[in-house]
Design a protein around this motif. Structure first.
Motif, PDB file in Angstrom:
ATOM      1  N   HIS A 121       1.199  12.105  -3.446  1.00  0.00           N
ATOM      2  CA  HIS A 121       2.249  10.867  -3.220  1.00  0.00           C
ATOM      3  C   HIS A 121       1.912   9.814  -3.998  1.00  0.00           C
ATOM      4  O   HIS A 121       2.819   8.374  -3.393  1.00  0.00           O
ATOM      5  CB  HIS A 121       2.496  11.125  -2.396  1.00  0.00           C
ATOM      6  CG  HIS A 121       1.692  11.126  -0.727  1.00  0.00           C
ATOM      7  ND1 HIS A 121       1.597  12.087  -0.557  1.00  0.00           N
ATOM      8  CD2 HIS A 121       1.488  10.250  -0.318  1.00  0.00           C
ATOM      9  CE1 HIS A 121       0.778  11.513   0.517  1.00  0.00           C
ATOM     10  NE2 HIS A 121       0.891   9.810   0.893  1.00  0.00           N
ATOM     11  N   VAL A 122       1.129   9.455  -4.427  1.00  0.00           N
ATOM     12  CA  VAL A 122      -0.086   7.941  -4.686  1.00  0.00           C
ATOM     13  C   VAL A 122       0.924   6.872  -5.257  1.00  0.00           C
ATOM     14  O   VAL A 122       1.399   8.178  -6.779  1.00  0.00           O
ATOM     15  CB  VAL A 122      -1.526   8.068  -5.198  1.00  0.00           C
ATOM     16  CG1 VAL A 122      -1.892   6.341  -5.857  1.00  0.00           C
ATOM     17  CG2 VAL A 122      -2.284   7.916  -3.465  1.00  0.00           C
ATOM     18  N   HIS A 134      -4.696  -0.527  -0.501  1.00  0.00           N
ATOM     19  CA  HIS A 134      -4.940   0.416  -1.394  1.00  0.00           C
ATOM     20  C   HIS A 134      -4.113   0.556  -3.057  1.00  0.00           C
ATOM     21  O   HIS A 134      -3.638  -0.281  -3.425  1.00  0.00           O
ATOM     22  CB  HIS A 134      -4.005   2.054  -0.966  1.00  0.00           C
ATOM     23  CG  HIS A 134      -4.389   2.002   0.425  1.00  0.00           C
ATOM     24  ND1 HIS A 134      -6.142   2.549   0.915  1.00  0.00           N
ATOM     25  CD2 HIS A 134      -3.781   2.496   1.431  1.00  0.00           C
ATOM     26  CE1 HIS A 134      -6.154   2.588   2.523  1.00  0.00           C
ATOM     27  NE2 HIS A 134      -4.451   2.839   2.474  1.00  0.00           N
ATOM     28  N   ARG A 191      -4.348  12.675  -3.809  1.00  0.00           N
ATOM     29  CA  ARG A 191      -3.791  12.499  -3.334  1.00  0.00           C
ATOM     30  C   ARG A 191      -2.286  11.946  -4.472  1.00  0.00           C
ATOM     31  O   ARG A 191      -1.966  10.843  -4.610  1.00  0.00           O
ATOM     32  CB  ARG A 191      -3.350  11.142  -2.363  1.00  0.00           C
ATOM     33  CG  ARG A 191      -4.608  11.165  -1.297  1.00  0.00           C
ATOM     34  CD  ARG A 191      -4.572   9.163  -0.855  1.00  0.00           C
ATOM     35  NE  ARG A 191      -6.696   9.121  -0.567  1.00  0.00           N
ATOM     36  CZ  ARG A 191      -7.532   8.791  -1.163  1.00  0.00           C
ATOM     37  NH1 ARG A 191      -6.645   9.288  -2.685  1.00  0.00           N
ATOM     38  NH2 ARG A 191      -7.920   8.886  -0.930  1.00  0.00           N
ATOM     39  N   HIS A 200      -1.969  -1.179   9.516  1.00  0.00           N
ATOM     40  CA  HIS A 200      -0.716   0.140   8.534  1.00  0.00           C
ATOM     41  C   HIS A 200       0.662  -0.677   9.116  1.00  0.00           C
ATOM     42  O   HIS A 200       1.257  -0.584   8.787  1.00  0.00           O
ATOM     43  CB  HIS A 200      -0.888   1.083   8.569  1.00  0.00           C
ATOM     44  CG  HIS A 200      -2.462   2.052   7.078  1.00  0.00           C
ATOM     45  ND1 HIS A 200      -3.449   1.715   7.971  1.00  0.00           N
ATOM     46  CD2 HIS A 200      -2.359   2.430   5.838  1.00  0.00           C
ATOM     47  CE1 HIS A 200      -4.079   2.114   6.951  1.00  0.00           C
ATOM     48  NE2 HIS A 200      -3.206   2.409   5.933  1.00  0.00           N
ATOM     49  N   SER A 225       0.827  -1.463   0.069  1.00  0.00           N
ATOM     50  CA  SER A 225       0.276  -0.001  -0.117  1.00  0.00           C
ATOM     51  C   SER A 225       0.776   1.479  -0.113  1.00  0.00           C
ATOM     52  O   SER A 225       2.264   1.384   0.639  1.00  0.00           O
ATOM     53  CB  SER A 225      -0.953   0.220   1.402  1.00  0.00           C
ATOM     54  OG  SER A 225      -2.099  -1.279   0.883  1.00  0.00           O
ATOM     55  N   TRP A 226       1.097   2.573  -1.003  1.00  0.00           N
ATOM     56  CA  TRP A 226       1.339   3.199  -1.275  1.00  0.00           C
ATOM     57  C   TRP A 226       1.741   4.192   0.473  1.00  0.00           C
ATOM     58  O   TRP A 226       2.635   5.095   0.280  1.00  0.00           O
ATOM     59  CB  TRP A 226       0.107   4.459  -1.998  1.00  0.00           C
ATOM     60  CG  TRP A 226      -1.059   4.706  -1.817  1.00  0.00           C
ATOM     61  CD1 TRP A 226      -1.381   4.131  -2.158  1.00  0.00           C
ATOM     62  CD2 TRP A 226      -0.816   5.890  -0.905  1.00  0.00           C
ATOM     63  NE1 TRP A 226      -3.060   5.185  -1.934  1.00  0.00           N
ATOM     64  CE2 TRP A 226      -2.045   6.135  -0.789  1.00  0.00           C
ATOM     65  CE3 TRP A 226      -0.210   7.223   0.108  1.00  0.00           C
ATOM     66  CZ2 TRP A 226      -3.218   7.175  -0.076  1.00  0.00           C
ATOM     67  CZ3 TRP A 226      -0.712   8.151   0.416  1.00  0.00           C
ATOM     68  CH2 TRP A 226      -2.356   8.391   0.480  1.00  0.00           C
ATOM     69  N   ASP A 227       0.479   4.308   1.885  1.00  0.00           N
ATOM     70  CA  ASP A 227       0.575   4.902   2.862  1.00  0.00           C
ATOM     71  C   ASP A 227       1.429   3.885   3.781  1.00  0.00           C
ATOM     72  O   ASP A 227       1.224   4.145   4.984  1.00  0.00           O
ATOM     73  CB  ASP A 227      -0.694   5.675   3.248  1.00  0.00           C
ATOM     74  CG  ASP A 227      -1.523   4.330   3.485  1.00  0.00           C
ATOM     75  OD1 ASP A 227      -1.338   3.284   2.916  1.00  0.00           O
ATOM     76  OD2 ASP A 227      -2.232   4.448   4.335  1.00  0.00           O
ATOM     77  N   THR A 228       1.567   2.928   3.544  1.00  0.00           N
ATOM     78  CA  THR A 228       2.983   2.077   4.425  1.00  0.00           C
ATOM     79  C   THR A 228       3.645   1.644   4.104  1.00  0.00           C
ATOM     80  O   THR A 228       4.230   1.508   2.989  1.00  0.00           O
ATOM     81  CB  THR A 228       1.709   0.489   4.275  1.00  0.00           C
ATOM     82  OG1 THR A 228       0.452   1.155   4.360  1.00  0.00           O
ATOM     83  CG2 THR A 228       2.209  -0.490   5.268  1.00  0.00           C
ATOM     84  N   SER A 229       4.954   1.469   5.640  1.00  0.00           N
ATOM     85  CA  SER A 229       6.193   1.627   5.118  1.00  0.00           C
ATOM     86  C   SER A 229       6.683   0.404   4.890  1.00  0.00           C
ATOM     87  O   SER A 229       5.662  -1.025   5.019  1.00  0.00           O
ATOM     88  CB  SER A 229       6.553   1.587   6.868  1.00  0.00           C
ATOM     89  OG  SER A 229       6.490   0.614   7.676  1.00  0.00           O
TER      90      SER A 229
END
Length: 277
Positions: free
Chosen positions: A69-70, A42, A67, A244, A13-17
């Motif tokens: 930075h997706v 995501h 968003r 996340h 997912s783009w927002d997960t490390s």
């Protein structure tokens, strides 16, 4: 036995490390006694593609600001890691899936992702609302722009558009998403102030035969709120941590189970299934 966690994110997912791997999430699920989990990564978009369509007055494709930075979803990498952990954790049912953001607006783009792999669980979610001709995240910025009640009512209105405008998802995720950012200056969040809006969404979702998610990353719902879902015809409940980070897999499921049971839902014969009334 606790229910499966049907809403988990990892590094795909783009927002997960990058440190949030499927293996670590599975280890946490096993240690907490969950029967399984679904990796619902995501799938979000920042520009219109072929087959997408926005409501009249929403920004043209090159001006969409959901968003910035997706990153595109790496279906091939995701699928390879999924097969690897399925071999590592035979005691868990590991389900493939996506969380489709605004699928009623990005129908063509979502369909292309779904056609590129095998996905068993599809969540539908609304993270953004239309504002001044653009899609904007339904968070602190919009609370300041629209006021607390104004944003929540706008969000529920657009949620109705999502439910009626997309049939690709089987579970509606975090249907009061902005509540996570409810401002202190507005006082305590009172579910009853939005009962009519909740019930309208629940009624539309129930009529479509789909499931409602109890999201344990968001503030936990009251028994009364889950009962509204039941009263409006809702039959199925899905549990999701919206994790996340691996340590949050299955978080607060014991409390969520108590709430759902008190509202009249119970586990079925299959521990991997939704809970039903």
């Amino acid at each position: 036995m606790l229910p499966p966690d049907n809403h988990v994110h990892t590094r795909w997912s783009w927002d997960t490390s990058n440190s949030s791997t499927m293996q670590l999430a599975c280890e946490r699920a096993a240690s907490r006694g969950l029967p399984g989990l679904a990796f619902t990564e995501h799938v979000d978009f920042t520009a219109w593609g072929e087959g997408d369509g926005a409501r009249e007055g929403l920004a043209a494709p090159d001006a969409v600001a959901v968003r910035p930075h997706v990153m595109p979803f790496d279906v091939e990498g995701y699928s390879a890691e999924l097969e690897r952990v399925r071999g590592m954790f035979p005691q868990l049912r590991i389900v493939s899936g996506i969380e489709a953001g605004e699928p009623h607006l990005f129908a063509g783009s979502v369909s292309r992702v779904l056609a590129s792999g095998s996905f068993e669980r599809v969540l539908g979610s609304l993270h953004s609302v239309s504002y001044e001709g653009r899609l904007v995240g339904a968070d602190d910025r919009m609370f300041r722009a629209l006021g607390a009640e104004g944003l929540m009512r706008k969000y529920f209105t657009e949620m109705l558009d999502l439910v009626s405008g997309s049939s690709v998802f089987g579970v509606l995720a975090h249907c009061d998403f902005p509540r996570r950012y409810w401002p202190e200056r507005a006082g305590e969040y009172d579910e009853s102030r939005f009962e009519e809006e909740y019930r309208a969404v629940f009624r539309a979702l129930a009529a479509s035969g789909r499931a409602l998610e109890i999201n344990t990353r968001s503030p936990l719902w009251s028994v009364d709120l889950v009962r509204w879902w039941r009263e409006e015809g809702g039959r199925a409940v899905s549990f999701g941590s919206d994790a996340h980070q691996p340590y949050r897999v299955g978080a607060l499921f014991d409390v969520a189970v108590d709430i759902v049971e008190a509202a009249g839902f119970k586990a079925g014969r299959d521990p991997l299934d939704f809970w039903y009334r």
